[in-house]
Design a protein around this motif. Sequence first.
Motif, mmCIF file in Angstrom:
data_model
loop_
_atom_site.group_PDB
_atom_site.id
_atom_site.type_symbol
_atom_site.label_atom_id
_atom_site.label_comp_id
_atom_site.label_asym_id
_atom_site.label_seq_id
_atom_site.Cartn_x
_atom_site.Cartn_y
_atom_site.Cartn_z
ATOM 1 N N ASP A 85 27.710 35.524 36.125
ATOM 2 C CA ASP A 85 28.887 34.923 35.510
ATOM 3 C C ASP A 85 29.017 33.422 35.785
ATOM 4 N N PHE A 86 28.472 33.001 36.918
ATOM 5 C CA PHE A 86 28.682 31.612 37.363
ATOM 6 C C PHE A 86 27.536 30.669 37.020
ATOM 7 N N LYS A 87 26.496 31.207 36.396
ATOM 8 C CA LYS A 87 25.308 30.380 36.213
ATOM 9 C C LYS A 87 25.516 29.220 35.252
ATOM 10 N N GLY A 88 26.196 29.504 34.179
ATOM 11 C CA GLY A 88 26.353 28.467 33.149
ATOM 12 C C GLY A 88 27.721 27.816 33.230
ATOM 13 N N LYS A 147 44.122 47.559 29.139
ATOM 14 C CA LYS A 147 42.757 47.470 29.659
ATOM 15 C C LYS A 147 42.609 46.335 30.663
ATOM 16 N N PHE A 148 41.791 46.570 31.666
ATOM 17 C CA PHE A 148 41.372 45.493 32.559
ATOM 18 C C PHE A 148 39.992 45.095 32.024
ATOM 19 N N HIS A 149 39.969 44.159 31.102
ATOM 20 C CA HIS A 149 38.697 43.894 30.418
ATOM 21 C C HIS A 149 37.856 42.854 31.144
ATOM 22 N N ALA A 150 36.698 42.588 30.578
ATOM 23 C CA ALA A 150 35.759 41.653 31.203
ATOM 24 C C ALA A 150 36.411 40.292 31.476
ATOM 25 N N GLY A 151 37.348 39.918 30.617
ATOM 26 C CA GLY A 151 38.038 38.647 30.809
ATOM 27 C C GLY A 151 38.830 38.623 32.108
ATOM 28 N N HIS A 152 39.454 39.744 32.434
ATOM 29 C CA HIS A 152 40.198 39.804 33.685
ATOM 30 C C HIS A 152 39.250 39.761 34.883
ATOM 31 N N LEU A 153 38.082 40.388 34.708
ATOM 32 C CA LEU A 153 37.099 40.327 35.787
ATOM 33 C C LEU A 153 36.653 38.882 35.989
ATOM 34 N N ARG A 154 36.412 38.192 34.886
ATOM 35 C CA ARG A 154 36.002 36.780 35.006
ATOM 36 C C ARG A 154 37.088 35.970 35.696
ATOM 37 N N SER A 155 38.320 36.151 35.240
ATOM 38 C CA SER A 155 39.418 35.403 35.847
ATOM 39 C C SER A 155 39.483 35.685 37.348
ATOM 40 N N THR A 156 39.244 36.940 37.714
ATOM 41 C CA THR A 156 39.342 37.333 39.124
ATOM 42 C C THR A 156 38.295 36.618 39.975
ATOM 43 N N ILE A 157 37.039 36.650 39.524
ATOM 44 C CA ILE A 157 36.017 36.057 40.383
ATOM 45 C C ILE A 157 36.026 34.529 40.319
ATOM 46 N N ILE A 158 36.389 33.985 39.161
ATOM 47 C CA ILE A 158 36.446 32.519 39.070
ATOM 48 C C ILE A 158 37.611 31.988 39.915
ATOM 49 N N GLY A 159 38.760 32.627 39.775
ATOM 50 C CA GLY A 159 39.922 32.203 40.547
ATOM 51 C C GLY A 159 39.659 32.309 42.043
#
Length: 575
Positions: free
Chosen positions: A433-436, A136-148
């Motif tokens: 995702d970036f607010k907090g 799975k490409f889960h929400a965690g990977h999405l977070r890593s993608t946009i944060i990185g």
Amino acid sequence: FFRRNIASKLSNALGQSEETFISSLFAIPVSKKQQSSDFRLSVNSLLQNGSFSSADDTQTQTEALVQRLKPDNVVEEISVGCGVINFKISRTVLAEKILEKIHNDGHLFGVRSELFSSLQKGRTLVEFSSPNIAKKFHAGHLRSTIIGNFIANLKEAVGNDVIRMNYLGDWGMQFGLLGVGFQRFGSLEKLKVNPLQHLFDVYVWVNKEAESNECIWLAAREFFRQLEQGEAQALSLWQHFREISVEEYQRVYKRLGVHFDEYSGESFHQSQAQGVLQQLQQRGLMKTTEKGTGVVDLSSAKNMSFYSTVMRSDGTSLYITRDIAAAIARKEKYAFDEMIYVTDKSQEGHFQQLFGILLAMGHEWTQSCRHVPFGLVQGMKTRQGEVVFLEDVLDEARTRMLRNMKESRTTKELEDPEDTAEKVGISALIVQDFKGPLVSDYKFNWDKVLQAQGDTGVFLQYTHARLCSLMRMHGGDAEAAFDPSLLQELGSIAMLKHLLRYDEVLHRSLQDLQPKHLVNFLMTLCHLIATAHRTLPVKGSPAAQARARLQLFRGACTVLANGMRILGITPVEMM
Ligand code: ARG
């Protein structure tokens, strides 16, 4: 410019270098409603940098210092506050200089600030996204993608040479299973049509099958053994899986506006991992347990204590072993000055062990490696149910956004509404995702994320589009001369003072690598712009005033767009 001016005054009075004061000067947030001051310097910082000799009579020392600091036509007033010295900039100069600077620097505004001159610039390797093939490409990977991506953008903006790396989960026993699953259940045809879906289906099927069928396990182990030995047939199938997966990822990353300089992966380092094991052994860092597994025992080490398994009993490497090899190989290949890993916080322990082992092996450069952990996202679902692929999230955001736009009265006739919906939808995901603080977990809710009101990505985009429309309507070119003394209303000053803080905010994000500072800054900017739209009309104002206001809005628009781009958002000009 203003910082320089004040720092130079301080430097003349106190005999220290200007640089000493540059980063101790803070622009005052507009919310403080303090109209009598724009910058402040804390008396504490003067004690710390040795400008003041003793802590006893700071009040007298401060007053004496302020006597010696002479106001001029840039800094109009210098006064003593509670534990601080206040500096007030001439209102006309404030408007003139900020807008001139934004105009001249364009996308470099703020990132060329004197705040960054002492910053060490070099090569930064950011490793992020790093999904696992067939899983799975889960929400965690999405977070890593946009944060990185945000971290890479930020580092690049201030002048670092950035390498963006994707470290795929492309090795391990799961590829034995996948290979066997594909041989029994897979179809090249389906693989062509929808590769990620098909690989995932095969993987799910084979795992299920393996639960009740011992033979699958045996076959999978055999397949993986063949892979490790580099047998041609197995290897070419694996290679095919990897290639089509990467192609798919690339297509989807493109929608997000993300690219990578290298798609590396665990597979690259499996043979080097054997070398790592040898070195660990030679240096006496690895012990073999009774069961035959290899462990690094640093449980009595001073700063970091842990016990880490680095070798299976059959002599093969583990996730961490490949990470050790990968880090060393990257340092050799890229000679980076710093390396940043972006993963969810459950891997914090893993990275502590990784850094600990690398240091124990004598790799001093590990000091410049950093792990940026983030929290869990709960409840990210699409109409199909639980998120399996990144693309589903992007499609869902686009569809929902498109619907909202159709229902909204303010939506314009757009050339390509789908494209706009996509960009706005993605910005909503990013802002949410970036607010907090990144380490916090949060509950995901589509309606909340895509709201037009409140501090959302939709609001940022809407504000940007509205400014663009104002500029389209009133034309006026960026070079047009204007009279800065006409920007004296509270609304104008508040906006200018806020723009003054942009570099500070970037500086803060650079220190803790948290995007929330920039998000908050842009939200406040948008609120100030919304107020200014009401109180500082362009339409119907006398020509000179209209011209000045238009320049103010233009400046705000440039900074807003710059900030959005660093966050990884593509600003839309119409919505
Ligand atoms: N593929 C891993 C996962 O999905 C993330 C990799 C993180 N990076 C690393 N160098 N270990 O959990």
